[in-house]
Scaffold this motif. Structure first.
Motif, PDB file in Angstrom:
ATOM      1  N   ASP A 181       4.306  -1.006  -0.015  1.00 52.46           N
ATOM      2  CA  ASP A 181       3.477  -1.030  -1.217  1.00 52.46           C
ATOM      3  C   ASP A 181       4.371  -1.278  -2.416  1.00 52.46           C
ATOM      4  O   ASP A 181       5.565  -0.958  -2.391  1.00 52.46           O
ATOM      5  CB  ASP A 181       2.739   0.298  -1.382  1.00 52.46           C
ATOM      6  N   THR A 182       3.793  -1.836  -3.455  1.00 52.00           N
ATOM      7  CA  THR A 182       4.529  -2.033  -4.697  1.00 52.00           C
ATOM      8  C   THR A 182       3.899  -1.193  -5.799  1.00 52.00           C
ATOM      9  O   THR A 182       2.699  -0.918  -5.780  1.00 52.00           O
ATOM     10  CB  THR A 182       4.523  -3.508  -5.152  1.00 52.00           C
ATOM     11  N   THR A 183       4.736  -0.812  -6.736  1.00 49.02           N
ATOM     12  CA  THR A 183       4.274  -0.107  -7.925  1.00 49.02           C
ATOM     13  C   THR A 183       5.289  -0.341  -9.027  1.00 49.02           C
ATOM     14  O   THR A 183       6.486  -0.482  -8.748  1.00 49.02           O
ATOM     15  CB  THR A 183       4.093   1.409  -7.646  1.00 49.02           C
ATOM     16  N   ASP A 223       7.807   0.644 -12.010  1.00 45.65           N
ATOM     17  CA  ASP A 223       8.545   1.836 -12.411  1.00 45.65           C
ATOM     18  C   ASP A 223       8.430   2.004 -13.930  1.00 45.65           C
ATOM     19  O   ASP A 223       7.648   1.308 -14.584  1.00 45.65           O
ATOM     20  CB  ASP A 223      10.001   1.781 -11.934  1.00 45.65           C
ATOM     21  N   HIS A 231       8.648  -0.978 -16.067  1.00 43.87           N
ATOM     22  CA  HIS A 231       7.640  -1.992 -15.738  1.00 43.87           C
ATOM     23  C   HIS A 231       8.162  -3.047 -14.765  1.00 43.87           C
ATOM     24  O   HIS A 231       7.676  -4.166 -14.730  1.00 43.87           O
ATOM     25  CB  HIS A 231       7.068  -2.638 -16.999  1.00 43.87           C
ATOM     26  N   ASP A 276       8.405  -4.161 -10.950  1.00 45.81           N
ATOM     27  CA  ASP A 276       7.724  -3.870  -9.692  1.00 45.81           C
ATOM     28  C   ASP A 276       8.738  -3.488  -8.625  1.00 45.81           C
ATOM     29  O   ASP A 276       9.734  -4.172  -8.416  1.00 45.81           O
ATOM     30  CB  ASP A 276       6.919  -5.078  -9.221  1.00 45.81           C
ATOM     31  N   LYS A 314       5.687 -11.630  -5.652  1.00 39.48           N
ATOM     32  CA  LYS A 314       4.559 -10.826  -5.177  1.00 39.48           C
ATOM     33  C   LYS A 314       3.542 -11.622  -4.380  1.00 39.48           C
ATOM     34  O   LYS A 314       2.452 -11.138  -4.118  1.00 39.48           O
ATOM     35  CB  LYS A 314       3.898 -10.121  -6.361  1.00 39.48           C
ATOM     36  N   ASP A 316      -2.081  -1.626   1.309  1.00 41.30           N
ATOM     37  CA  ASP A 316      -3.290  -1.371   0.544  1.00 41.30           C
ATOM     38  C   ASP A 316      -4.210  -2.581   0.652  1.00 41.30           C
ATOM     39  O   ASP A 316      -4.025  -3.436   1.512  1.00 41.30           O
ATOM     40  CB  ASP A 316      -2.948  -1.032  -0.910  1.00 41.30           C
ATOM     41  N   HIS A 322      -4.739   4.799   0.499  1.00 31.67           N
ATOM     42  CA  HIS A 322      -5.221   3.922  -0.573  1.00 31.67           C
ATOM     43  C   HIS A 322      -6.744   3.871  -0.597  1.00 31.67           C
ATOM     44  O   HIS A 322      -7.359   3.816  -1.653  1.00 31.67           O
ATOM     45  CB  HIS A 322      -4.658   2.507  -0.414  1.00 31.67           C
TER      46      HIS A 322
END
Length: 145
Positions: free
Chosen positions: A3-5, A7, A10, A12, A40, A69, A101
């Motif tokens: 998964d990516t998010t 930090d 900003h 990824d 991405k 997700d 998710h």
């Protein structure tokens, strides 16, 4: 699982987790890497996942399932990471949607749809904080006695 998010800066970040069965037959999970994710797209994510596995000396031939997700870049059946991994490795690797998710999305939409549901989760959060703080204070008192 991957998964990516973003930090705090900003940027990824891609986290890659492996689930495996140990010698005693118990399922375990390990976070093996968190890395910057520049591409991405589905193929970019698939390549990042494969690079992470190989960098950590994990043979991609042992990959038997994948879980992400519901973002199309991950779960998309044509251009998502799950399809691109299947294509790159030349064999079908079943995809299992991430249930954490799914429940998170369900709760998010429920809170947006109903003030009652939103209030219920606010009360539950406050109760958790209260009991956590109570336990922490009680533990400190026990240790100083």
């Amino acid at each position: 699982m991957a998964d990516t998010t973003p930090d705090l800066s900003h940027t990824d970040r891609l986290s890659v987790v492996v689930r495996f069965v140990n010698n005693e037959g118990t399922a375990e999970e390990r976070l093996i890497e968190v890395r910057e994710s520049l591409n991405k797209t589905g193929v970019g994510m698939a390549n990042n996942i494969l690079d992470t596995l190989q960098k950590n000396e994990l043979d991609p031939d042992n990959l038997v399932f994948q879980s992400y997700d519901f973002a199309s870049s991950m779960s998309g059946v044509f251009n998502g990471a799950q399809q691109k991994l299947t294509e790159i490795l030349g064999r079908k690797i079943p995809y299992i949607p991430c249930q954490a998710h799914r429940i998170n999305t369900f709760i998010e939409h429920g809170c947006e749809a109903s003030i009652i549901i939103s209030d219920m989760f606010s009360v539950m959060q406050e109760l958790c904080i209260f009991f956590f703080e109570y336990k922490t204070i009680f533990t400190i008192i026990e240790q100083t006695s």
